[in-house]
Structures are given as structure tokens and as C-alpha cells.
Write an enzyme that holds these catalytic residues in place. Structure first.
Site, short mmCIF file in Angstrom:
data_model
loop_
_atom_site.label_atom_id
_atom_site.label_comp_id
_atom_site.label_asym_id
_atom_site.label_seq_id
_atom_site.Cartn_x
_atom_site.Cartn_y
_atom_site.Cartn_z
CG HIS A 116 -0.37 0.29 2.51
ND1 HIS A 116 -0.05 -0.71 3.42
CD2 HIS A 116 -0.03 1.44 3.12
CE1 HIS A 116 0.45 -0.16 4.51
NE2 HIS A 116 0.48 1.15 4.35
CG ASP A 146 0.08 -4.05 2.68
OD1 ASP A 146 0.30 -3.59 1.54
OD2 ASP A 146 -0.15 -3.34 3.67
N GLY A 220 3.36 6.72 7.95
CA GLY A 220 4.74 6.86 7.49
C GLY A 220 5.64 5.75 7.98
CG ASN A 221 6.42 4.26 12.03
OD1 ASN A 221 5.93 5.11 12.76
ND2 ASN A 221 7.70 3.91 12.09
CB SER A 222 3.14 1.78 6.18
OG SER A 222 1.97 1.92 6.95
CG LEU A 277 -2.22 -28.22 6.01
CD1 LEU A 277 -2.87 -28.18 7.39
CD2 LEU A 277 -0.98 -29.10 6.04
N GLY A 278 -4.89 -28.64 2.28
CA GLY A 278 -6.00 -29.24 1.55
C GLY A 278 -7.14 -29.63 2.47
#
Length: 462
Positions: A116, A146, A220-222, A277-278
Site C-alpha cells: 500500500h 501487503d 509513514g511507519n508502514s 494442507l487441503g
């Protein structure tokens, strides 16, 4: 004179008595008080002074602050200036600038950040802690986790942060969040790990498994780094939950093992390879507990098995409760999805299950999760095994895994098998991609499918 002589004799006599008494008492054994056997004590561990026990963050901060960068995202949109441009497109170009953080993970300039942070970018700039500015190239992204991967070039080796093992982190462990909140470069905040395997998307069908921390994280830390006190990368700061939009006491990071696996897949395959795993999972409720004789309240309940999957071949059965993966405890679905998020198709995972009161450990070979989002229809589909098609009496089709919008979710289409789109036969998700890409976007979409009751139906999406 006689009076003075008398005082001298008295003083001499008193001194002699005092000295003699002292010598007498010195020879006696000293009295000590030992606790009686009936006394009760609280055990106490004392290992050092408070200064010795305090945690020093300076080394970790010094190791990491130069490898966390400021990412600037420049997007260009066109603003219509009249009614004709509004309906026909065009208009005055307008640049918009967003910013976030990123982490250099190799000396040759690979940078990991959030999807993002760089979404819809026309131009990407990266600024290092020493104020050097670089043009960045987008290598690849994975919106579901993300995570995005960038690359910058420099003749010299760049500072970087090595990956740590996020599976081994502990609740209460000290961590540092390093990033660029509010365009304030090189900011370090400290906190502890508040929780593991936190799922913020439990209601939208896209489960995540975040590290929760109380280290201050803001806009801004993202894309910035979450590191341990050794300066190892254990997470990518991604989100906060707040009514104000600012930090209110907890934040969330993508575990480093998951982030590392995503970027390695992007570099090797160009996309993310997901191993599953299914199984179909369910909640342990009183009815389920009574039916299968389950007494535990922790674990992941196996509500169904995909025919021909790794779980099926390994012997996992409906009604089992998954308790561990490779020895790591599984208390809820986020624990399972988070651990499998660091694995690839064909990896072998030791699955410990509880069955009829007995514990079994089974080696499961993960199968590849192949899905495609039909955004125009609001549905996600995946390939279905030949065994499942035969069981449903079909020769071809793809199965709907989830709805992508609330409007479509109300129709409860999960589990239906799409056999045709616009009267063209659908064998796998590649057919779905081809048909959706080549269709006339102005015409309705005709979808033929078998519902969960076995009836053939047709929907027309306009």
C-alpha cells in the site's frame, strides 16, 4: 593538688575495669539467630543491580537505523477541467505524493516495503539515512500479504538488516520499530510483543497472521522494520487500529518469515507460491464438540478434506483437531495460516492432530493454492481436483472459494463449481483468466455452475 591526684586515680581505675570487661566479652561466642524449621520463606532471585538488568537498545538502533529508508510514492492523475473531460476522460495532470518506509535487506539494494506504500506509483524515490536519493525500481508485489519488493543501485555496498526467525519470538520480548512517521526520518520507538498470530481480516475471507506490538507506529511507519534487541528483522510494520488514525497503543507487523518467503518467491517465480494442507476448517462449537467427542478448546478443527490433497494422502480425517505444525503450537486458525504462509508447495509439514482422544503426527506434503480473483463478478475461484469433480459428477470446472464484495456475499456462492463462462467451457483458472481478459467489457457475463445441492444454474451479471 590532692583533688587532681584523686581524679586521676579514679579515671585510671575506671579505664582498667572497662578494658578488662571488653577482653572478657571478646572471648565469649557470638549469638546468631537461625530460622526455625517451621518458618516460611518466599524464594527470591537476585541476579544483579537494576542497571545490570536494564535492556540497552543502542546497539540494535545503531545496526538498523541506517538500513531503514524513506520511500516516496509519486502518482499522477488527471483532473477534469470541463464537462467534456469529465465524461470522455483527460484533463490537467496532477501529481500526488505519498510516503512510507522500507527496509534494505541485502547489500546490493533490495528493499522490502508494504504494497500500500507504493500502490499506483508513477515514480518511486528512496532516501537513505545519509540523505542520498535513489530512483527505485518495482520488482514485484503481493497485495494479499501487503508486501512489495523494490531495488536501488549503488556502486558501494549498502547497509542492510538480516532476517531473524519470527517463529521463535516470544510475547513480552522487547522490540524496536524503525521508520519515518510523519516524514520524520530515522525514528526509533521501543515496545514489547503484545500478541502473536493476530488476525485483523477474520471477516473478509483473507486471513492474516500479524505480530502485535505496543511500539509506537504512525502514518509513514508502514513498510519499516520491527527488530529485536539483536538488530534482526522480525517483522514489517504494516497497520494500526485506531479511531483517530494515529497510534493508540498497539500496531501490527507482517512476520519476517512470511515476508521473506514472499520476496523469495517474487525473485524466483515472479509471483507468490502458496502451499496449503487441503482442508476445510471449522469452529469448535458445542455441537461439533459433542459429535466428535472433543474436549479441547484450542486448535483448528478439520471440517472437510479435499480429495487427492496432501492432507487426504497423509491420512488427516474430518473431525481431527490440529494441535501443532512442526512442533509449533496451533491454538487458532491464524496460527495455522501464519505458519503455512512461510511454506511453499511440496514442502513437508509435520501435523500433530488430536483424534478420538489420541495424538497422531502425520507428514503432509503441501499442495499449491491456485486462485484467481474475478473482480468483475466479485468472486475468487480456484482449481478443483479430478477426484472432487468425479464426486460431483462433473468433468470440468473451478470452485468458488469466497465472495470479494458484500453484495455478492449475500448470495452464498462459496462451494459452487463454475463449468462455463459466456458458454465457453472452463477447465481451470487459466481458462477463467483467458475468458475474462478477452471478453467484451460492455456485454453481460453469463455464468453456468453447479450449486452445492447438485443443481445446474445460470447467473447473468450485468
Amino acid at each position: 593538688m590532692k583533688q587532681t591526684f584523686r581524679l586521676f586515680l579514679v579515671a585510671l581505675f575506671a579505664g582498667a575495669i572497662t578494658l578488662g570487661g571488653y577482653k572478657y566479652l571478646e572471648g565469649e561466642e557470638r549469638i546468631s539467630f537461625a530460622p526455625q524449621e517451621t518458618s516460611k520463606f518466599i524464594p527470591t532471585t537476585y541476579l544483579g543491580t537494576a542497571a545490570e538488568m536494564s535492556t540497552d537498545f543502542t546497539e540494535a538502533a545503531e545496526k538498523t537505523v541506517h538500513a531503514v529508508v524513506h520511500v516516496k510514492n509519486i502518482t499522477v492523475s488527471r483532473q477534469p477541467t470541463n464537462i467534456f473531460e469529465f465524461f470522455q476522460g483527460g484533463g490537467q495532470p496532477r501529481a500526488m505524493v505519498g510516503s512510507g518506509s522500507g527496509v534494505i535487506i541485502s547489500p546490493d539494494g533490495y528493499i522490502i516495503t508494504n504494497n500500500h506504500v507504493i500502490a499506483n506509483a508513477s515514480n518511486l524515490e528512496v532516501t537513505l539515512n545519509n540523505n542520498k536519493v535513489y530512483k527505485a525500481k518495482l520488482i514485484g508485489t503481493d497485495p494479499s500479504t501487503d508486501i512489495a519488493l523494490l531495488k536501488i543501485d549503488d556502486d558501494e555496498e549498502l547497509p542492510f538488516i538480516p532476517f531473524g526467525d519470527s517463529n521463535n519470538i516470544k510475547i513480552g520480548e522487547w522490540v524496536l520499530a524503525v521508520g519515518n512517521p510523519f516524514n520524520l526520518t530515522s525514528t526509533v520507538t521501543a515496545g514489547i510483543i503484545s500478541a502473536k498470530a493476530r488476525d485483523l481480516n477474520q471477516f473478509d475471507g483473507n486471513p492474516q497472521s500479524f505480530i502485535q506490538t505496543d511500539a509506537a507506529v504512525n502514518r509513514g511507519n508502514s513498510g519499516g522494520a520491527l527488530v529485536n534487541t539483536r538488530g534482526e528483522l522480525i517483522g514489517i510494520n504494516t497497520a494500526i487500529t485506531s479511531e483517530t488514525g494515529s497510534f493508540v497503543g498497539y500496531s501490527f507487523a507482517v512476520p519476517s518469515n512470511n515476508a521473506r518467503k514472499v520476496i523469495e518467491d517474487i525473485l524466483e517465480y515472479g509471483n507468490v507460491q502458496r502451499g496449503i494442507l487441503g482442508i476445510q476448517v471449522g469452529n469448535i462449537n458445542p455441537q461439533i464438540a459433542e459429535k466428535y467427542g472433543i474436549t479441547d478448546t484450542e486448535g483448528v478443527f478439520v471440517g472437510g478434506i479435499e480429495k487427492g490433497s496432501g492432507a487426504d494422502k497423509a491420512g488427516i480425517k474430518e473431525g481431527d483437531v490440529i494441535k501443532q505444525l512442526d512442533g509449533f503450537k496451533v491454538s487458532k486458525f491464524a496460527d495455522l495460516s501464519g505458519y503455512l504462509g512461510s511454506k511453499r508447495p511440496n514442502d513437508i509439514v509435520e501435523v500433530t492432530v488430536l483424534r478420538n482422544g489420541n495424538v497422531k503426527t502425520l507428514a503432509v506434503k503441501l499442495i499449491k493454492l491456485e486462485t484467481f480473483s474475478m473482480d468483475d463478478l466479485g468472486l475468487e475461484v480456484k482449481n478443483i481436483t479430478a477426484e472432487e469433480l468425479k464426486e460431483r459428477g462433473l468433468k470440468n470446472g473451478v470452485i468458488v472459494t469466497r465472495a470479494l464484495t458484500p453484495e455478492i456475499a449475500q448470495y452464498k456462492l462459496e462451494g459452487i463449481i463454475i463449468t462455463k463462462i459466456n458458454d465457453e467451457t472452463v477447465k481451470d483458472i487459466d481458462d477463467v483468466k483467458r475468458i475474462m481478459m478477452n471478453r467484451n467489457t460492455r456485454t453481460p457475463i453469463k455464468m453456468t455452475f453447479m450449486d452445492t445441492a447438485g443443481s445446474i444454474n445460470t447467473f447473468i451479471f450485468r
